[in-house]
Enzyme design. Structure first.
Site, PDB file in Angstrom:
ATOM      1  N   SER A 671      -1.532  69.737  -9.578  1.00  0.00           N
ATOM      2  CA  SER A 671      -0.176  69.181  -9.476  1.00  0.00           C
ATOM      3  C   SER A 671      -0.137  67.773  -8.886  1.00  0.00           C
ATOM      4  CB  SER A 671       0.714  70.111  -8.642  1.00  0.00           C
ATOM      5  OG  SER A 671       0.253  70.191  -7.314  1.00  0.00           O
ATOM      6  N   LYS A 714       7.960  72.408  -2.235  1.00  0.00           N
ATOM      7  CA  LYS A 714       7.643  70.985  -2.317  1.00  0.00           C
ATOM      8  C   LYS A 714       8.892  70.120  -2.118  1.00  0.00           C
ATOM      9  CE  LYS A 714       3.659  71.593  -5.388  1.00  0.00           C
ATOM     10  NZ  LYS A 714       3.109  71.389  -6.737  1.00  0.00           N
TER      11      LYS A 714
END
Length: 792
Positions: A671, A714
């Site tokens: 990611s 996140k």
């Protein structure tokens, strides 16, 4: 006067003077000595061996004192001689003479030292009484010897007669033989008799207790048989009260027909069996288990949906998916009347409330709650039970839990299902397949019960930290609900509404004596805990309350208020420093977003260029997947070098170093792809990256941005760090539904499909791009042209 006589060693016996004895001889030298003596004067000397195991003793292996004896008669058998001998006197061996066939020695008689004092007479009477008492207690002595001892004897004769029948070691008898003073011998005989009498008294007590127990058992058996006979005469049933009681319990247990038939069959076996038969105990235990199981008893479920929702909210903050699933189950149960119990599996990191919510589910449904920990179980019998052929056999954990609950429809939690082991005793996870399959568990078979039990009404809840260790066949039967780690906002709510009250009460404090401000709680969460759950947070709060309790108890303070400033006073220096926004836009540094079990965090990607040969250097303890992301990013940039305004062979004279700070922390995953690509492009083009932009997404060689996980954590980390813009893959737009509203309103979200869009947003100024059709034509060589990626 010295005499020359044959010497015959004796292994473990003593011949005393004036005592008749019968001895058996078999050794060649002993036989030769007996034959020679019997043909002449019939006088021999018997001497004790020092070591009874020697077959051919020499003169050095014999004692110096023996007994001069006469051979009265002798009978020869096959290789042996039985001889009747009578002791004459004690003798001392002066020396041994040479002889081929047997030992011969010069001996001299040892005179007896007599004493006719009153003390000796009294000692004789005492020893005689002691001997009589020993005989009464059961000492074994032949009748002739007893009569000889009880007749009128001299002190010397009395001591020798009793010494010959004492149960003492040969060495002790040898000491008695060597003693010529009758008074001393009588004293030793008295001591030995006292010890024998004590032993005989203990043996008699033990024998009497054993006899009493035996007589009591025999008496009870006789009375029981008589009772049965009387009941038959009165026309009553031949069942005793225990059998009748078991029969009544079987009737009331509400068993299915086949189970009741099995129980009746076992009861008939018990009736015909002797009560002392060990099998009777096993059958009683088996019947007790069958009777005690709730075959038809069940808790009346609470179908009030609003009440159930209220109970779930009272006990736990958040966990909306779990609560929603329980409410759905109640709704279907209310409409359908009856349904098979769901089999849920809660998966998540430690401390997020997987186990505790099981109790809340049971409370909301008004059912009993049973918890069984499967961690470390390696024996299949722990689940299915042992067969009744084994001593100490018991049903498995599932049947035991059902019995303990007392109902057939409890909420049954199987904790730590991912930690079940396997070894030579079987695979417990395979044994769970039947119990956790709604299509099969209405006929669950336990090895001990040997009859099916219906588990279809049980609501099974399992917990696990990871799914990888659960076998696929078992995982397929579970309805998996993922527990994400709590956000800082959720932790704050849990601490304020649940943990504070709980710890305050357990430490004997109240709101009048202690207070922790909201900013202090947030400060503790950010700087003293890093976890997905709230266990460490609870420990820190407990630590504060302990110190407050100490201050109150010592009378130093009446009320203690904890603020953000004085938290270190209670918990010590700050342990965790959160990553925050950089102070200015940097070249070659981008801000990525990361996910961990303890929640989300921001990740800085640093890139440095240096003269070299085109190497890509990767540091920061990166995992294999993250290293591949760096290589993919570099390949994407090289493939699109002209479109990005870079010379085609820019990489040949430089090395690119990619570093992710906090090198002690392992990092992995795809990611960070777009953040790595942005940092490398920034370093090559010398254009700074906007420090207020955070990004996450996987990048392909063609520049496509792919979907990633952990969006909720996140985004919350980006909000906490002070970022203003978050770049996400377009396919992750749906995941914002789980993000708290107070976080969404403070952030700007940009959803992208391609890396070009990321660069337009992240870099502080636009790249001097070459149009795609122009990139197809070879460039003209330029001499001494300034390079945008020059290294100062």
């Amino acid at each position: 006067m010295e005499k020359l006589v044959p010497v015959i060693p004796i292994r473990d016996g003593i011949i005393f003077p004036n005592i008749d004895s019968v001895l058996t001889f078999g050794r060649p030298k002993s036989l030769a000595a007996l034959e020679s003596s019997f043909q002449h004067e019939r006088i021999v000397c018997f001497v004790l061996q020092r070591n009874s195991k020697l077959n051919e003793p020499t003169s050095e292996d014999l004692y110096d004192i023996g007994t001069l004896s006469r051979i009265e008669r002798m009978i020869r058998t096959d290789g042996e001689i039985n001889a009747q001998v009578k002791g004459i006197s004690r003798v001392k061996i002066i020396s041994y003479e040479e002889h081929d066939q047997f030992l011969v020695a010069k001996v001299v008689e040892m005179p007896e030292i007599t004493d006719d004092s009153a003390e000796v007479k009294a000692l004789c009477n005492h020893v005689t009484n002691q001997f009589r008492k020993a005989i009464n207690l059961g000492k074994s002595v032949d009748f002739l010897t007893f009569m000889n001892i009880m007749s009128d004897n001299s002190p010397s004769e009395l001591s020798d007669l009793i010494a010959s029948v004492l149960d003492i070691k040969p060495q002790d008898k040898q000491e008695m033989l060597e003693e010529t003073r009758a008074k001393i011998r009588l004293g030793k005989v008295s001591d030995f008799l006292t010890k024998e009498i004590k032993i005989l008294e203990i043996e008699r007590k033990l024998s009497s207790k054993t006899q009493e127990r035996f007589e009591k058992g025999a008496r009870e058996a006789l009375l029981r048989e008589r009772l049965k006979t009387i009941e038959k005469e009165l026309g009553q049933s031949d069942e005793d009260s225990e059998i009748r009681e078991l029969s009544e319990k079987i009737k009331k247990a509400g068993m299915p027909e086949d189970v009741e038939e099995k129980a009746r069959k076992e009861l008939r076996k018990l009736r015909q069996m002797n009560q002392f038969n060990p099998e009777a105990g096993y059958i009683r235990n088996y019947l007790d288990w069958l009777i005690s199981l709730p075959w038809s008893l069940e808790s009346k479920s609470n179908i009030d949906i609003k009440s159930a929702e209220k109970i779930l909210d009272e006990d736990h903050y958040g966990l909306e998916k779990v609560k929603e699933r329980i409410v759905e189950y109640l709704a279907v149960h209310k409409l359908a009347g009856k349904m098979k119990g769901p089999i849920l599996c809660f998966v998540g990191p430690p401390g997020v409330g997987k186990t505790s919510i099981g109790k809340s589910i049971a409370r909301s449904l008004s059912r009993k709650f049973i918890r069984v920990s499967l961690g470390g179980i390696r024996d299949e019998a722990e689940i299915r039970g042992h067969r009744r052929t084994y001593v100490g056999a018991l049903p498995g954990r599932i049947i035991q839990g059902i019995k303990d609950s007392g109902t057939k429809n409890p909420v049954f939690m199987l904790d730590e299902i991912d930690k079940v082991g396997t070894d030579f005793r079987g695979d417990p996870s395979s044994a769970l397949l039947e119990a956790l399959d709604p299509e099969q568990n209405n006929q669950f078979s336990d090895h001990y019960l040997e009859v099916p039990f219906d588990l279809s009404d049980v609501m099974f809840v399992t917990t696990a930290n990871v799914l990888d260790t659960i076998p696929p066949a078992l995982r397929d039967r579970l309805e998996i609900i993922h527990f994400a780690g709590y956000t800082q906002f959720e932790k704050f709510k849990i601490a304020k509404n649940f943990l504070m009250k709980k710890q305050m009460e357990s430490h004997g404090l109240s709101e009048k004596t202690s207070e922790i401000k909201d900013e202090a709680i947030r400060f503790i969460i950010q700087h003293y805990t890093r976890e997905a759950g709230v266990r460490s947070l609870e420990r820190q709060i407990a630590k504060i309350f302990r110190k407050i309790a100490k201050m109150i108890a010592e009378g130093k303070e009446k009320k203690v208020i904890v603020t953000e400033k004085n938290v270190p006073k209670f918990l010590g220096p700050i342990k965790i420093r959160s990553n925050i926004l950089e102070k200015k836009d940097e070249i070659g540094m981008s801000t990525g977003l990361a996910w961990t079990e303890a929640g989300g965090d921001i990740l800085f990607i640093e890139v440095a260029l240096m003269p070299g040969k085109g190497n890509l250097i990767l540091t920061g303890q990166l995992g294999e997947v993250m290293k591949e992301s760096c290589q993919a990013a570099m390949s994407y940039i090289r493939a699109r070098a002209r479109l990005l305004g870079l010379p085609e062979k820019f990489y040949q004279k430089i090395d690119v170093h990619v570093h992710v700070p906090e090198g002690a922390v392992p990092k992995d995953g795809p990611s960070a792809g777009i953040a790595i690509t942005t940092a490398i492009v920034s370093a090559l083009t010398r254009i700074p990256v906007n420090r207020k932009v955070g990004m996450t997404g996987e990048v392909t060689l063609r520049g496509r941005v792919l979907e990633i996980g952990g969006v909720k954590e996140k985004v919350i980390a980006a909000h906490r760090a002070g970022l203003k813009t978050v770049v996400l893959p377009k396919d992750n737009k749906k995941d914002l539904e789980d993000v708290p509203k107070e976080v969404l309103k403070d952030l700007k979200f940009v959803f992208v499909n391609h890396m070009d869009e990321v660069l337009n947003i992240a870099l502080v100024k636009q790249l001097q791009r070459v149009k795609e059709h122009e990139a197809q034509t070879p460039p003209r060589p330029v001499l001494h042209a300034p390079s945008p990626y020059q290294v100062d």
